[in-house]
Each structure stands twice: as C-alpha cells, then as structure tokens.
Scaffold this active site. Structure first.
Site, PDB file in Angstrom:
ATOM      1  N   GLU A 228      41.872  44.560  44.238  1.00  0.00           N
ATOM      2  CA  GLU A 228      41.064  43.446  44.776  1.00  0.00           C
ATOM      3  C   GLU A 228      41.924  42.208  44.610  1.00  0.00           C
ATOM      4  O   GLU A 228      42.074  41.693  43.496  1.00  0.00           O
ATOM      5  CB  GLU A 228      39.769  43.289  43.971  1.00  0.00           C
ATOM      6  N   CYS A 262      38.303  34.074  44.655  1.00  0.00           N
ATOM      7  CA  CYS A 262      39.081  34.875  45.605  1.00  0.00           C
ATOM      8  C   CYS A 262      38.611  34.598  47.019  1.00  0.00           C
ATOM      9  O   CYS A 262      39.399  34.603  47.952  1.00  0.00           O
ATOM     10  CB  CYS A 262      38.957  36.355  45.280  1.00  0.00           C
TER      11      CYS A 262
HETATM   12  P1  NDP Z   1      46.968  37.657  38.075  1.00  0.00           P
HETATM   13  O1  NDP Z   1      47.500  38.545  39.148  1.00  0.00           O
HETATM   14  O2  NDP Z   1      47.885  36.674  37.498  1.00  0.00           O
HETATM   15  O3  NDP Z   1      46.406  38.518  36.879  1.00  0.00           O
HETATM   16  C1  NDP Z   1      45.433  39.538  37.036  1.00  0.00           C
HETATM   17  C2  NDP Z   1      45.468  40.482  35.841  1.00  0.00           C
HETATM   18  O4  NDP Z   1      46.701  41.201  35.863  1.00  0.00           O
HETATM   19  C3  NDP Z   1      45.432  39.756  34.502  1.00  0.00           C
HETATM   20  O5  NDP Z   1      44.691  40.529  33.571  1.00  0.00           O
HETATM   21  C4  NDP Z   1      46.902  39.688  34.145  1.00  0.00           C
HETATM   22  O6  NDP Z   1      47.084  39.489  32.777  1.00  0.00           O
HETATM   23  C5  NDP Z   1      47.351  41.050  34.605  1.00  0.00           C
HETATM   24  N1  NDP Z   1      48.800  41.216  34.799  1.00  0.00           N
HETATM   25  C6  NDP Z   1      49.768  40.267  34.800  1.00  0.00           C
HETATM   26  N2  NDP Z   1      50.987  40.852  34.999  1.00  0.00           N
HETATM   27  C7  NDP Z   1      50.780  42.176  35.132  1.00  0.00           C
HETATM   28  C8  NDP Z   1      51.624  43.313  35.375  1.00  0.00           C
HETATM   29  N3  NDP Z   1      52.949  43.195  35.515  1.00  0.00           N
HETATM   30  N4  NDP Z   1      51.051  44.535  35.458  1.00  0.00           N
HETATM   31  C9  NDP Z   1      49.719  44.695  35.359  1.00  0.00           C
HETATM   32  N5  NDP Z   1      48.869  43.657  35.139  1.00  0.00           N
HETATM   33  C10 NDP Z   1      49.388  42.412  35.019  1.00  0.00           C
HETATM   34  O7  NDP Z   1      45.686  36.956  38.691  1.00  0.00           O
HETATM   35  P2  NDP Z   1      44.726  35.893  37.999  1.00  0.00           P
HETATM   36  O8  NDP Z   1      44.118  36.422  36.773  1.00  0.00           O
HETATM   37  O9  NDP Z   1      45.419  34.570  37.938  1.00  0.00           O
HETATM   38  O10 NDP Z   1      43.557  35.816  39.079  1.00  0.00           O
HETATM   39  C11 NDP Z   1      43.651  35.075  40.239  1.00  0.00           C
HETATM   40  C12 NDP Z   1      43.924  35.937  41.440  1.00  0.00           C
HETATM   41  O11 NDP Z   1      42.957  36.983  41.518  1.00  0.00           O
HETATM   42  C13 NDP Z   1      43.790  35.167  42.735  1.00  0.00           C
HETATM   43  O12 NDP Z   1      44.808  35.564  43.607  1.00  0.00           O
HETATM   44  C14 NDP Z   1      42.423  35.608  43.250  1.00  0.00           C
HETATM   45  O13 NDP Z   1      42.268  35.458  44.627  1.00  0.00           O
HETATM   46  C15 NDP Z   1      42.390  37.039  42.828  1.00  0.00           C
HETATM   47  N6  NDP Z   1      41.022  37.551  42.748  1.00  0.00           N
HETATM   48  C16 NDP Z   1      40.608  38.486  43.670  1.00  0.00           C
HETATM   49  C17 NDP Z   1      39.299  38.932  43.660  1.00  0.00           C
HETATM   50  C18 NDP Z   1      38.818  39.942  44.663  1.00  0.00           C
HETATM   51  O14 NDP Z   1      37.733  40.491  44.454  1.00  0.00           O
HETATM   52  N7  NDP Z   1      39.521  40.217  45.732  1.00  0.00           N
HETATM   53  C19 NDP Z   1      38.324  38.422  42.696  1.00  0.00           C
HETATM   54  C20 NDP Z   1      38.864  37.475  41.750  1.00  0.00           C
HETATM   55  C21 NDP Z   1      40.169  37.063  41.803  1.00  0.00           C
HETATM   56  P3  NDP Z   1      47.214  37.975  32.215  1.00  0.00           P
HETATM   57  O15 NDP Z   1      46.213  37.125  32.909  1.00  0.00           O
HETATM   58  O16 NDP Z   1      46.888  38.159  30.783  1.00  0.00           O
HETATM   59  O17 NDP Z   1      48.596  37.533  32.530  1.00  0.00           O
END
Ligand code: NDP
Length: 458
Positions: A228, A262
């Site tokens: 997502e 998002c």
């Molecule tokens: P990120 O992609 O930065 O992080 C998402 C999750 O992935 C976090 O738990 C993060 O950990 C983790 N992560 C970071 N690096 C890695 C890796 N190499 N491998 C696996 N996991 C990893 O997104 P955000 O948390 O900043 O969220 C914002 C984004 O999410 C926006 O683009 C938004 O549009 C999208 N989003 C989409 C939704 C949907 O339903 N389509 C709903 C809500 C948000 P950590 O944060 O601890 O670095």
C-alpha cells in the site's frame, strides 16, 4: 531508540530496539504459536479481537494524546482516527466468517465425486506499517490477519513506536499472546532484517521507494506480498460546482493531517471558467486553517512529522517557482523548534514541475487551470501513481464518464480523501499491489486449499 515530538523537537520517550537475535527469537516464537492460534475456534478469536476493539475505545483519550505527542497529529484528528476504529474492526468481525466459509463447488453423486474449497491462514506474516495513520494502516492488516488465524510480526514506523507499543499492550490485555501478535521495534534496517527470514507474507504500508525494497526482499524469499504505497492524487473541479462547497472540501482533502495522508489531494485541476474564483475561495479557506500546537483543540495543521520531508517540500516549491509558478500562500519552513512548514498554495503550475509529479506528503498543493474534461482527464492520468482521483461536478454522469477512464484504485464524486472499511483499498502502478479493507482485504490473508474428494465404491 529515542522518540521525538515533531512539534517541539524534544525527546518524549524511549523504546527498546530489536536486534538480529531478538528478531530471530520473535519469529521462532511466532512460528511455534501460530498453529495453536489457528486452532482456536473462530468465535473465540473474534471475541479476543473484540476485546482489543473495546480496549481502544476505553483508552481513547490516552492513546490520542500519545499519538499527537509522537507524530504531531492535531488532537481533534487523533480523536477522529480512534473514533473511526470500532466501525473498521466491526467490519472484519462481521465478515470474516463468510469469507472463511468452505464451499462445495461441484458434486457428481453418480461418480461419488465432490470438489470443495477451504481457506487456511498463510502462517506467520510481517506487517510493516507507516506512521501517518498508525491505527488505520496497522489494523487494516493485523486485525484480518489475526482473525483468519495468522501470527503477526508487527513493525510500526519508528516515528510511531509508542503507539505501536500501546497497540501491542492492548492485544495482550485482550488475550492475544505476545507470540501471536509480536511487535518488532526499530527503524528501516530492523524491517529489512526481518524480511531476510522465511515469512509466509509481507504486508507493507509506506512510500513507493521503500515499497520497491520490500518487493525485492519478498521476491528473494518468494513470499506473498502486498504493498500500500503513496499517491499523487488528483481532483478535477468542473465549472458547474458550488464554490462554497467545493473549495473547502478540496482544501480539507489536501491539508487534513497536515497533508500527510496517502490519499491526500496532491494536484487540483480547475476548469478555466471558474479557476480564479476557485483559487480565491481555496486560498481563503487554507489561510483560515489554524496552524499550531497540535495539543490545542483549535489546531488544524500541525508539524511535518518526518523532519527530512521539509527539504522535499522546499525543493518542490523552489522548482515550481523557477519554472514560472506563483505562490499566493505560504511557501516556507517556519523557523524555531520542531519541524514546521507553512500551508502552501501554488498556482500557474504544470507537469514539468516536481510538485505536480512526485508525492509532496505535506501541506503543499498545486492548482492548475484546464480547458475542459479532456485536458483534465489526460493530466489526471499523467502519473505513475494510481491511488485515488476525484471529480467535483453537479453532473453525476459527467463525473462517471471521466472517473471510469482514470487509472486509480478509488474514485470520488464530490468528495475526496475518504476511506471505507466496506470498500477495497488498493493502488495501481506505483501506488501498490493488492488490496486491504473490504472482503478482498480479508481474503488477502488466506490461502485457498482445493479438496478433490472421491467416495469409495460401495
Ligand atoms: P516509509 O516508506 O518511509 O516507511 C514505511 C515503513 O517501512 C516504516 O515502518 C519504515 O520504518 C519501514 N522501512 C524503512 N526502510 C525499510 C526497508 N529497507 N525495508 C523494509 N521496511 C523499511 O513510509 P512512511 O512511514 O514515511 O509513510 C509515508 C508513506 O506511506 C507515504 O508515501 C504515504 O503515501 C504512504 N502510505 C500509503 C498508504 C496506503 O494505504 N496506500 C497509507 C498510509 C501511508 P521506519 O519508519 O522506522 O524507518
């Protein structure tokens, strides 16, 4: 691992970070516990998840304050997120039974042949979650995953670790053991480490850039995957709208949660006949939003949660300015403690500008003038993303015609930035793979098993 309040820049808590050893041990515990959890009668699993739901309701005020403190969400919006949780969980509680029901799809009494489909849990799945709506995006995965008999390793964003801890505590209080629902704490490296293990599925919510890394890891491990991801969601405002309704509705869709949704409106196209009047009404609405201390009930816009995003917003506004855009409102970071960016409206934009192409994920919006429906449709589809799109018009048939041709998972007529537990939530292209919510969002955690049954001859 420190937890910092983005409104003040102050450290407000600490969470123990997982290591490769603790992750391996947690996975082992989850594997050992999963079959037992799947064997618990569905009615009992439902009762425990209902207990979790009631726990959320009971602790609403504490949970909302904690969420506001760690992600900077204005307190009214934290309350709203928690208030919406019971209906979301109820949807899963009410529908899991029928989705899991076995069915006979063929029977030939003469030959003693029967064909049946049964549905089994996948096993142990990872739920890697975003911080912007931690209750929504987390529960979209872990509630149906648990109800269908899976064990879950839940990695909240490091920016929402205190909320992740609270969710894990409520689960335990409701009788879902720490092995069946296991929180894993840490930053991206911890999530990446988790994905080196042989899991039965990974359910990820986050950015497109991180989603690609998750997809690579899932490919290497050949595991079920759901993504997502972000969006660049457009709205088209036709010339027949009532501006007093349309302008505030689009403005709230763009700036709610400080633009960090998002499905936030990220691009606005306005028919040339009403463009100037719309911009005026829109700027008036946004200019009246209260920006400030997110614990204050009057605040509508809070800080930018991830400080590094401020540079992305600055670069997008600067790039747009350089290419001829105008900025009738905002445009700069706010100096002082915490990470703040002024609510910003950019006009005279076009698709050469980053602002109209890449996710802003903050309180910044571009508004572009269009000649009519054909140009609007072509611009709406000029993106690799495909999460949501909206049309504002009095004419339902006109909106239907346009939205039928838009490549996106959800479409809106006279509304935007909306999610329903009853409807599947999915993205096309760079916005993701698979669906949460709706009945599809329950099936996503099940493996169909085909039964070929032949009775012995008498
Ligand atoms: P990120 O992609 O930065 O992080 C998402 C999750 O992935 C976090 O738990 C993060 O950990 C983790 N992560 C970071 N690096 C890695 C890796 N190499 N491998 C696996 N996991 C990893 O997104 P955000 O948390 O900043 O969220 C914002 C984004 O999410 C926006 O683009 C938004 O549009 C999208 N989003 C989409 C939704 C949907 O339903 N389509 C709903 C809500 C948000 P950590 O944060 O601890 O670095």
């Amino acid at each position: 691992m420190n937890v910092t309040n983005p409104a003040t820049g102050k450290v407000i808590g600490e969470v123990p970070e997982d290591t490769p050893e603790t992750i391996a041990a947690k996975l082992e515990g989850a594997r050992a516990a999963q079959a037992g959890w799947a064997a618990v009668p569905l009615e009992e699993r439902r009762a425990r998840l209902r207990g979790f739901r009631n726990g959320l309701v009971g602790c609403k005020e504490d949970l909302a304050r904690r969420l506001t403190a760690e992600v900077g969400k204005p307190i009214r919006q934290s309350w709203a997120e928690l208030d919406a949780m019971p209906a979301r969980i109820d949807f899963f509680l009410e529908n899991v039974g029928r989705v899991m029901e076995e069915e006979t799809v063929f029977r030939d009494a003469g030959k003693g042949l029967e064909e049946r489909v049964a549905y089994e849990p996948l096993g142990v799945v990872a739920n890697i979650s975003a911080w912007n709506y931690p209750y929504f995006v987390g529960s979209n995965v872990f509630v149906p995953a648990l109800l269908t008999g899976n064990a879950v390793l839940y990695k909240p964003s490091e920016l929402a670790s205190l909320t992740g801890q609270a969710i894990a505590d409520l689960m335990r209080d409701a009788g879902v053991t720490a092995e069946v629902f296991t929180p894993v704490f840490g930053a991206g490296a911890v999530a990446a480490q988790l994905l080196t293990h042989p899991l039965d599925g990974v359910y990820f919510t986050g950015s497109h850039a991180t989603g690609r890394k998750v997809a690579e890891a899932a490919g290497r491990g050949l595991m079920r995957m759901q993504l997502e991801l972000g969006g660049k969601d457009p709205v088209y405002v036709c010339e027949d709208v009532d501006l007093d309704q349309a302008a505030p509705s689009v403005a709230v869709g763009a700036f709610y949660n400080t633009g960090q949704s998002c499905c936030a409106v990220e691009r606005v196209y306005v028919h040339e006949r009403i463009h100037d009047a719309f911009v005026e009404a829109f700027v008036n609405t946004v200019g009246a939003f209260v920006v400030g201390d997110p614990t204050d009930e009057t605040a509508f816009i809070g800080p930018v949660t991830r400080p590094a995003q401020i540079e992305v917003l600055e670069a997008q506004v600067e790039d747009a300015r350089r290419k001829g855009a105008q900025v009738p409102l905002g445009g700069r970071r706010r100096e002082g403690p915490g990470s703040w960016f002024e609510p910003t409206v950019v006009t005279h934009v076009d698709h050469r500008m980053e602002l109209m192409r890449e996710e802003s994920f903050g309180p910044v919006i571009g508004i572009q003038k269009v000649k009519g429906d054909d140009e609007a449709l072509s611009l709406m589809n000029d993106t690799r993303y495909g999460l949501t799109a909206g049309v504002y018009s009095r004419d339902r048939e006109r909106a239907r015609r346009i939205l039928s041709s838009v490549r996106s998972g959800s479409v809106y007529w006279n509304c935007c930035d909306r999610v329903s537990p009853r409807l599947p939530w999915s993205g096309r292209g760079h916005s993701g793979i698979g669906a949460t919510l709706g009945l599809d969002g329950i099936r996503a955690f099940l493996q169909p098993k085909a039964w070929h049954l032949r009775a012995p001859r008498a």
